[in-house]
Design a protein around this motif. Sequence first.
Motif, short mmCIF file in Angstrom:
data_model
loop_
_atom_site.label_atom_id
_atom_site.label_comp_id
_atom_site.label_asym_id
_atom_site.label_seq_id
_atom_site.Cartn_x
_atom_site.Cartn_y
_atom_site.Cartn_z
N GLU A 242 9.85 7.24 -13.28
CA GLU A 242 8.60 7.94 -13.61
C GLU A 242 7.47 6.95 -13.85
O GLU A 242 6.33 7.14 -13.38
CB GLU A 242 8.81 8.82 -14.85
CG GLU A 242 7.56 9.62 -15.24
CD GLU A 242 7.80 10.44 -16.49
OE1 GLU A 242 6.90 11.23 -16.85
OE2 GLU A 242 8.87 10.28 -17.11
N MET A 243 7.75 5.88 -14.57
CA MET A 243 6.74 4.86 -14.83
C MET A 243 6.29 4.19 -13.53
O MET A 243 5.09 3.94 -13.33
CB MET A 243 7.31 3.82 -15.79
CG MET A 243 6.33 2.70 -16.15
SD MET A 243 7.06 1.51 -17.29
CE MET A 243 8.39 0.85 -16.25
N ALA A 244 7.24 3.92 -12.63
CA ALA A 244 6.89 3.27 -11.35
C ALA A 244 5.99 4.16 -10.52
O ALA A 244 4.98 3.70 -9.96
CB ALA A 244 8.17 2.92 -10.59
N LEU A 245 6.35 5.45 -10.41
CA LEU A 245 5.52 6.36 -9.62
C LEU A 245 4.13 6.53 -10.22
O LEU A 245 3.12 6.57 -9.49
CB LEU A 245 6.22 7.72 -9.51
CG LEU A 245 7.52 7.75 -8.68
CD1 LEU A 245 8.16 9.12 -8.75
CD2 LEU A 245 7.24 7.37 -7.23
N ASN A 246 4.04 6.62 -11.56
CA ASN A 246 2.74 6.78 -12.20
C ASN A 246 1.86 5.55 -11.99
O ASN A 246 0.66 5.67 -11.72
CB ASN A 246 2.93 7.04 -13.69
CG ASN A 246 3.53 8.41 -13.98
OD1 ASN A 246 3.42 9.31 -13.14
ND2 ASN A 246 4.16 8.55 -15.13
N GLN A 247 2.43 4.38 -12.10
CA GLN A 247 1.63 3.16 -11.93
C GLN A 247 1.19 2.98 -10.47
O GLN A 247 0.07 2.52 -10.20
CB GLN A 247 2.44 1.94 -12.40
CG GLN A 247 2.62 1.89 -13.90
CD GLN A 247 3.24 0.57 -14.37
OE1 GLN A 247 3.44 -0.34 -13.57
NE2 GLN A 247 3.51 0.49 -15.67
N LEU A 248 2.06 3.33 -9.51
CA LEU A 248 1.66 3.26 -8.10
C LEU A 248 0.50 4.21 -7.81
O LEU A 248 -0.42 3.88 -7.07
CB LEU A 248 2.85 3.58 -7.20
CG LEU A 248 3.96 2.53 -7.10
CD1 LEU A 248 5.14 3.06 -6.30
CD2 LEU A 248 3.42 1.26 -6.44
N SER A 249 0.56 5.39 -8.44
CA SER A 249 -0.50 6.38 -8.22
C SER A 249 -1.80 5.97 -8.92
O SER A 249 -2.89 6.08 -8.34
CB SER A 249 -0.04 7.74 -8.72
OG SER A 249 -1.06 8.70 -8.60
N GLU A 250 -1.68 5.46 -10.19
CA GLU A 250 -2.89 5.10 -10.93
C GLU A 250 -3.60 3.90 -10.31
O GLU A 250 -4.83 3.85 -10.28
CB GLU A 250 -2.51 4.80 -12.39
CG GLU A 250 -2.06 6.03 -13.16
CD GLU A 250 -1.55 5.65 -14.55
OE1 GLU A 250 -1.54 4.44 -14.86
OE2 GLU A 250 -1.18 6.57 -15.32
N SER A 258 5.48 13.95 -0.74
CA SER A 258 6.63 14.44 -1.51
C SER A 258 7.94 13.92 -0.94
O SER A 258 8.87 13.54 -1.70
CB SER A 258 6.65 15.97 -1.54
OG SER A 258 5.47 16.46 -2.17
N GLU A 259 8.05 13.89 0.37
CA GLU A 259 9.30 13.44 0.99
C GLU A 259 9.56 11.97 0.69
O GLU A 259 10.68 11.58 0.36
CB GLU A 259 9.23 13.68 2.50
CG GLU A 259 10.52 13.28 3.23
CD GLU A 259 10.45 13.53 4.72
OE1 GLU A 259 11.40 13.13 5.42
OE2 GLU A 259 9.45 14.12 5.18
N ARG A 260 8.48 11.14 0.78
CA ARG A 260 8.66 9.70 0.51
C ARG A 260 8.89 9.43 -0.98
O ARG A 260 9.62 8.52 -1.34
CB ARG A 260 7.41 8.95 0.99
CG ARG A 260 7.15 9.08 2.49
CD ARG A 260 8.37 8.68 3.28
NE ARG A 260 8.20 8.93 4.71
CZ ARG A 260 9.15 8.77 5.63
NH1 ARG A 260 10.36 8.37 5.22
NH2 ARG A 260 8.92 9.01 6.90
N LYS A 261 8.28 10.24 -1.82
CA LYS A 261 8.55 10.10 -3.25
C LYS A 261 10.02 10.40 -3.56
O LYS A 261 10.66 9.70 -4.35
CB LYS A 261 7.66 11.03 -4.07
CG LYS A 261 6.22 10.58 -4.17
CD LYS A 261 5.43 11.53 -5.06
CE LYS A 261 3.97 11.07 -5.18
NZ LYS A 261 3.19 11.99 -6.05
N ALA A 262 10.56 11.45 -2.92
CA ALA A 262 11.96 11.80 -3.12
C ALA A 262 12.87 10.67 -2.65
O ALA A 262 13.86 10.32 -3.31
CB ALA A 262 12.29 13.09 -2.40
N ALA A 263 12.52 10.06 -1.51
CA ALA A 263 13.33 8.95 -1.02
C ALA A 263 13.25 7.75 -1.96
O ALA A 263 14.26 7.09 -2.22
CB ALA A 263 12.86 8.57 0.39
N MET A 264 12.05 7.49 -2.49
CA MET A 264 11.89 6.37 -3.41
C MET A 264 12.66 6.61 -4.71
O MET A 264 13.31 5.70 -5.25
CB MET A 264 10.41 6.17 -3.71
CG MET A 264 10.13 5.00 -4.64
SD MET A 264 8.37 4.78 -4.91
CE MET A 264 8.43 3.42 -6.09
#
Length: 288
Positions: A242-250, A258-264
């Motif tokens: 969750e922290m990784a996804l939030n920092q990549l987005s911010e 959505s598909e690539r997020k699920a794979a990540m």
Amino acid sequence: MLIEKEIKAPNGIMFIFVLLATQLGTFAIIVNAIMHSSGSQAIIGILLAIPVFICWFGFFMVNPKEARVLQLFGKYAGTVHASGLRWANPFYTKSRVSMRVRNFESGKLKVNDKNGNPIEIAAVIVWEVVDSAEAVFQVDDYEDFVSIQSESALRNLATSYAYDHHEDDDISLRSNPVEISEALKQEVQARLEKAGVNVIEARISHLAYAPEIANAMLRRQQAMAIIAARQKLVEGAVGMVEMALNQLSEREIVELDSERKAAMVSNLLVVLCSDEAAQPVVNAGSLY
């Protein structure tokens, strides 16, 4: 119910000299009567010598941290605590009671815990007599009473609690030694109070599963420990993803659908939750 009452017995050393002087006096009367052929005087001397002789049987010794319970023809007369050589009515029955602190260690008892699992348990009870009258008259043998009631209390305690648990709000025999010791002390004290015994300390000295289920319960404990560790590991991994996804987005480093997020997420969970180190694969082509 008899309650201990302390009485003061005279110093025996002083009475030795008193009785010795009195005994010599009676002998002098008898000898004088024989020399003067006085039958009446001889009888008086003998009548005086007999009770003086009986008084010699009134001496008894009281050791430190010991009491003597005195009875006169079956009636409780009192208890002597003062140590040393003492004298009391020679017709008193003098029972010895130790007031020292003593240990009682139970044998290994096989009982079922709260969940029905057979376990082996033993305890050490530290106790002392505080009321000699109750210890002598309320029970037949207070030492035997202590051993039997202590084991009975230990059995009752073992059936009231589970051997082990994984809940923070529950008390178990293995995980809460302080609470279990206090509960055991109260249980034993309630049973021994009528015998004039005070429980100073009570603690578990041996605790284990019974041999027939020890291996199975060990595997169960290991499995529950692994599950608990996995839960902590997954919680930490989810937080890191969750922290990784939030920092990549911010920071707008990369835009992921959505598909690539699920794979990540899948790849990160595999890396973080795997028992062995994951082998990285370098993508030499495009992003997708």
